[in-house]
Enzyme design. Structure first.
Site, PDB file in Angstrom:
ATOM      1  N   ARG A  66       0.837  -1.201   0.000  1.00 49.69           N
ATOM      2  CA  ARG A  66       0.000   0.000   0.000  1.00 49.69           C
ATOM      3  C   ARG A  66       0.871   1.251   0.000  1.00 49.69           C
ATOM      4  O   ARG A  66       0.579   2.214  -0.708  1.00 49.69           O
ATOM      5  CB  ARG A  66      -0.937   0.003   1.219  1.00 49.69           C
ATOM      6  CG  ARG A  66      -2.047  -1.037   1.144  1.00 49.69           C
ATOM      7  CD  ARG A  66      -3.036  -0.859   2.285  1.00 49.69           C
ATOM      8  NE  ARG A  66      -3.746   0.408   2.203  1.00 49.69           N
ATOM      9  CZ  ARG A  66      -4.369   0.979   3.232  1.00 49.69           C
ATOM     10  NH1 ARG A  66      -4.346   0.416   4.426  1.00 49.69           N
ATOM     11  NH2 ARG A  66      -4.990   2.132   3.066  1.00 49.69           N
ATOM     12  N   CYS A 121      -0.706   6.426   9.006  1.00 50.76           N
ATOM     13  CA  CYS A 121      -1.091   5.137   8.416  1.00 50.76           C
ATOM     14  C   CYS A 121      -2.194   5.436   7.405  1.00 50.76           C
ATOM     15  O   CYS A 121      -2.107   6.424   6.691  1.00 50.76           O
ATOM     16  CB  CYS A 121      -1.557   4.170   9.514  1.00 50.76           C
ATOM     17  SG  CYS A 121      -2.852   4.864  10.564  1.00 50.76           S
TER      18      CYS A 121
END
Length: 287
Positions: free
Chosen positions: A180, A239
């Site tokens: 990601r 995050c």
């Protein structure tokens, strides 16, 4: 008054505590009701349940990320209504290696509460240690006297992170999975990639195969190598939505590397503005 647990607590240590305030934070991003259902099936005796979307986050606007922080005074008032007292030991746990419990841990420190720890190993660790379980929710408690006090952790805005692209005063650590971070896949947010200049420290790297955290010594060695010459107080964690970034904040604090910061809006807020730059590719040396 006994010394409070401020980072992690083991299942045997929790079993010996007198009157802790226990919170089940179990969650599943793909199935938002899964945590509440798991809690209803079995939980640690006396534990209450707080939902990531409903209790630990504010409403989304489409520009403030997937899990924006709630108003701190309102959240403090909620905890007081639920029976939390000043200086009471809080223990947060989940069923995902602490990846959601760390949100409550960080938020309580944000509200100035020191006596808060994550159950090391979570529900699985509790069960493996022979911990008791119950199905019925706890009886309604009298309101507690918890109030907000000066924050023990720091948070930064998207503008602060954007400024850092110019002044390079902070090291940014991205807690998402490497694929990601690299922009190779993006199953949740509309844009893949990462904040330019950020390094990747996948939060699950903090854990051992059994789901407990690595030792203080190992965490300190790993983060010291990652930070190189950076002071821990100059580190900004993020995050996808400000949740698992707290995992790295806790890991560093557990290792004695206090003072790092959190960008709560994280990638989901950052990528909502097309004017903010995006980078792709992996951290040098990763595979």
């Amino acid at each position: 008054m006994p010394t409070p647990y401020t980072t992690l607590i083991s299942a045997p240590e929790l079993a010996r505590l007198s009157a802790p305030f226990i919170v089940d934070c179990s969650h599943d991003l793909a199935q938002p009701d899964a945590g509440r259902q798991a809690y209803a099936q079995a939980h640690i005796p006396g534990a209450i349940f707080l939902h990531l979307d409903d209790d630990l986050s504010a409403p989304k606007t489409g520009r403030n990320g997937r899990h924006p922080l709630p108003d701190p005074d309102a959240f403090a008032a909620l905890l007081g209504r639920l029976g939390l007292h000043q200086h009471q030991q809080v223990v947060a746990y989940d069923r995902s290696g602490g990846s959601f419990a760390v949100r409550l841990w960080w938020m309580l420190r944000w509200l100035g509460h020191d006596a808060v720890a994550v159950l090391d190993g979570g529900w699985a660790g509790w069960a493996a240690a022979g911990g008791a379980r119950e199905i019925a929710p706890p009886s309604v408690r009298a309101p507690g006297d918890f109030i907000r006090s000066p924050a023990r952790v720091g948070a930064v805005s998207a503008d602060k992170v954007l400024d850092n692209l110019r002044n390079a005063q902070h090291l940014v650590l991205d807690a998402r999975a490497p694929e990601r971070y690299a922009g190779e896949v993006e199953p949740i947010d509309p844009v893949g990639g990462h904040i330019p200049g950020a390094k990747n420290r996948f939060f699950q790297t903090n854990l051992q195969p059994d789901g407990t955290f690595k030792s203080r010594e190992q965490l300190r060695e790993e983060y010291t190598a990652l930070l190189e010459d950076w002071d821990p107080r100059d580190v900004i964690h993020h995050c996808g939505s400000g949740v698992t970034g707290c995992h790295n904040v806790l890991a560093m604090m557990h290792a004695g590397m206090d003072g790092s910061l959190l960008y709560p809006g994280s990638w989901s807020e950052w990528c909502a503005d097309p004017q903010r730059p995006v980078a792709t590719g992996r951290t040098p040396g990763e595979t």
